[in-house]
Design a protein around this motif. Structure first.
Motif, PDB file in Angstrom:
ATOM      1  N   GLU A  91     -22.183  12.437 -28.606  1.00  8.52           N
ATOM      2  CA  GLU A  91     -21.501  12.805 -27.356  1.00  8.52           C
ATOM      3  C   GLU A  91     -21.430  11.577 -26.465  1.00  8.52           C
ATOM      4  O   GLU A  91     -22.452  11.090 -25.977  1.00  8.52           O
ATOM      5  CB  GLU A  91     -22.265  13.916 -26.643  1.00  8.52           C
ATOM      6  CG  GLU A  91     -21.646  14.340 -25.317  1.00  8.52           C
ATOM      7  CD  GLU A  91     -22.460  15.407 -24.606  1.00  8.52           C
ATOM      8  OE1 GLU A  91     -22.655  15.284 -23.385  1.00  8.52           O
ATOM      9  OE2 GLU A  91     -22.918  16.358 -25.275  1.00  8.52           O
ATOM     10  N   ALA A 141     -32.215  16.383 -19.712  1.00  6.47           N
ATOM     11  CA  ALA A 141     -32.005  17.425 -20.717  1.00  6.47           C
ATOM     12  C   ALA A 141     -33.317  18.137 -21.051  1.00  6.47           C
ATOM     13  O   ALA A 141     -34.412  17.603 -20.823  1.00  6.47           O
ATOM     14  CB  ALA A 141     -31.400  16.809 -21.973  1.00  6.47           C
ATOM     15  N   ALA A 173     -29.372  12.387 -20.306  1.00  3.80           N
ATOM     16  CA  ALA A 173     -30.361  12.508 -21.376  1.00  3.80           C
ATOM     17  C   ALA A 173     -31.761  12.718 -20.815  1.00  3.80           C
ATOM     18  O   ALA A 173     -32.546  13.512 -21.350  1.00  3.80           O
ATOM     19  CB  ALA A 173     -30.329  11.256 -22.255  1.00  3.80           C
ATOM     20  N   TYR A 222     -33.328  18.702 -29.087  1.00  2.00           N
ATOM     21  CA  TYR A 222     -31.914  18.881 -29.404  1.00  2.00           C
ATOM     22  C   TYR A 222     -31.003  17.927 -28.631  1.00  2.00           C
ATOM     23  O   TYR A 222     -29.798  17.927 -28.841  1.00  2.00           O
ATOM     24  CB  TYR A 222     -31.498  20.337 -29.156  1.00  2.00           C
ATOM     25  CG  TYR A 222     -32.177  21.268 -30.134  1.00  2.00           C
ATOM     26  CD1 TYR A 222     -31.789  21.297 -31.476  1.00  2.00           C
ATOM     27  CD2 TYR A 222     -33.234  22.065 -29.742  1.00  2.00           C
ATOM     28  CE1 TYR A 222     -32.429  22.117 -32.390  1.00  2.00           C
ATOM     29  CE2 TYR A 222     -33.886  22.892 -30.647  1.00  2.00           C
ATOM     30  CZ  TYR A 222     -33.476  22.914 -31.971  1.00  2.00           C
ATOM     31  OH  TYR A 222     -34.121  23.716 -32.880  1.00  2.00           O
ATOM     32  N   THR A 223     -31.574  17.120 -27.757  1.00  2.00           N
ATOM     33  CA  THR A 223     -30.816  16.066 -27.076  1.00  2.00           C
ATOM     34  C   THR A 223     -31.553  14.747 -27.249  1.00  2.00           C
ATOM     35  O   THR A 223     -32.740  14.639 -26.920  1.00  2.00           O
ATOM     36  CB  THR A 223     -30.655  16.354 -25.573  1.00  2.00           C
ATOM     37  OG1 THR A 223     -29.911  17.567 -25.407  1.00  2.00           O
ATOM     38  CG2 THR A 223     -29.888  15.228 -24.890  1.00  2.00           C
ATOM     39  N   ARG A 279     -27.691  16.683 -30.678  1.00  2.00           N
ATOM     40  CA  ARG A 279     -26.680  15.771 -30.131  1.00  2.00           C
ATOM     41  C   ARG A 279     -27.327  14.445 -29.754  1.00  2.00           C
ATOM     42  O   ARG A 279     -28.473  14.405 -29.287  1.00  2.00           O
ATOM     43  CB  ARG A 279     -25.961  16.375 -28.921  1.00  2.00           C
ATOM     44  CG  ARG A 279     -26.837  16.603 -27.705  1.00  2.00           C
ATOM     45  CD  ARG A 279     -26.021  17.008 -26.493  1.00  2.00           C
ATOM     46  NE  ARG A 279     -26.891  17.234 -25.341  1.00  2.00           N
ATOM     47  CZ  ARG A 279     -26.537  17.052 -24.085  1.00  2.00           C
ATOM     48  NH1 ARG A 279     -25.312  16.653 -23.796  1.00  2.00           N
ATOM     49  NH2 ARG A 279     -27.392  17.277 -23.102  1.00  2.00           N
ATOM     50  N   VAL A 304     -26.585  11.458 -27.249  1.00  2.00           N
ATOM     51  CA  VAL A 304     -25.800  10.965 -26.121  1.00  2.00           C
ATOM     52  C   VAL A 304     -25.651   9.451 -26.250  1.00  2.00           C
ATOM     53  O   VAL A 304     -26.638   8.742 -26.497  1.00  2.00           O
ATOM     54  CB  VAL A 304     -26.476  11.317 -24.779  1.00  2.00           C
ATOM     55  CG1 VAL A 304     -25.742  10.661 -23.609  1.00  2.00           C
ATOM     56  CG2 VAL A 304     -26.536  12.826 -24.595  1.00  2.00           C
TER      57      VAL A 304
END
Length: 335
Positions: free
Chosen positions: A75, A92, A89, A97-98, A42, A44
């Motif tokens: 996202e 995380a 962020a 994965y972020t 994802r 952000v």
């Protein structure tokens, strides 16, 4: 009593069993690292959908997905001048994965002007790359008696005693505000910033004569300038913009210190493994070299680039120092 001596048959068997178990454990760990990503990634975006930052993030997501072999999802986490998304962020899990795609507002403007942020632009992230530059443009109302940025600087000096020319911004600490202060410093003049909620409101105010000058992003202002509603005097950056090909840069106009150029950068949480960062950086570099991607970014009135992690970090450090000095001079507060 049974005594066990070094090198006994029993100890050799235990040692062999331990070695076998360790080997199995190592074999099991290696594929997990090599397989990243094993699930969707994802990105952000600390802005609402529909803006330039969101558009760049979605372009990156669509192009990174086939290179990484996994879905890449955008996202949107807007709020508090990007602080909500930036903090999410930073906190995380650092597993690759972020990610976060945001602009210089998050990475250098806020850290320079707003105390007590819940993230540090250098320490809270691993810096993947800067992928696009966002020049801004100095605008003049049509009846202002100037033709160039140098003319505007002279007029600003002449009117400094009465409070100076009034120029429109998007609020304290915004890119237009900082650029306006750079212009005032370069001109050796006093000017008065007037905040507006966005480009449309700013242009309306200029047409109505509320302010003399305005500073806006090229992507927002180019159409209004081409339509003759306002006049574009100069753009920041090292080259002219395709959307305003007849408008010189501030360098060409003899005002090289007016240098604010916004930008968009991709980061991961601090502590993300080096091998993940290397794979991600290589994929982003390939994406930004794609002619289709470069055209898409250029069509947004942005300049496509690939500025890798070390340069990204240096850019943040130098801008934070510069913007803090401008903020102190101009009394800009974002508390």
């Amino acid at each position: 009593m049974l005594r066990r001596f070094p090198g006994s048959k029993h100890q050799r068997a235990l040692a062999a069993l331990w070695a076998a178990c360790s080997a199995v454990a190592c074999l099991g760990a290696a594929p997990a690292q090599a397989a990243w990503p094993e699930q969707p990634v994802r990105i952000v975006v600390p802005f609402t959908p529909g803006g330039a930052t969101d558009a760049v993030a979605r372009m990156l997501a669509s192009k990174l997905a086939p290179k990484l072999g996994q879905s890449v999802i955008v996202e949107n986490r807007p709020g508090a001048s990007t602080v909500i998304g930036a903090e999410a962020a930073a906190r995380a899990q650092p597993n690759g994965y972020t990610l976060m795609l945001s602009g210089s507002t998050t990475y250098s403007v806020l850290p320079a002007l707003k105390p007590g942020l819940p993230f540090d632009p250098i320490k809270s992230y691993e810096h993947v790359a800067i992928v696009a530059l966002a020049p801004v443009v100095l605008l003049a109302k049509n009846d202002l008696p100037v033709k160039t940025a140098a003319d505007a600087a002279r007029l600003a000096r002449e009117r400094s005693g009465s409070g100076g020319l009034m120029y429109g911004t998007f609020g304290p600490g915004s890119a237009p505000h900082l650029t306006g202060e750079m212009f005032a410093m370069a001109a050796g003049a006093r000017m008065t910033p007037v905040p507006y909620k966005g480009s449309a409101q700013l242009v309306t105010a200029m047409i109505g004569g509320e302010v003399d000058l305005g500073v806006d992003t090229v992507s927002s202002a180019a159409a209004q300038a081409r339509a003759g509603k306002v006049r574009a005097l100069a753009v920041t950056g090292n080259q002219r913009m395709a959307q305003l090909p007849d408008v010189p840069t501030f360098n060409e106009a003899g005002l090289p210190n007016v240098s604010f150029v916004g930008w968009y950068g991709l980061v991961a949480p601090a502590g993300t493994p080096a091998d993940v960062m290397a794979k991600l950086g290589a994929a982003v570099e390939q994406v930004m070299a794609d002619p289709e991607v470069r055209k898409t970014v250029s069509d947004l009135a942005l300049e496509p680039v690939f500025m890798p992690g070390p340069q990204f970090s240096s850019q943040i450090a130098s801008e934070v120092a510069e913007f803090r000095a401008i903020g102190e001079r101009a009394g800009i507060s974002m508390e």
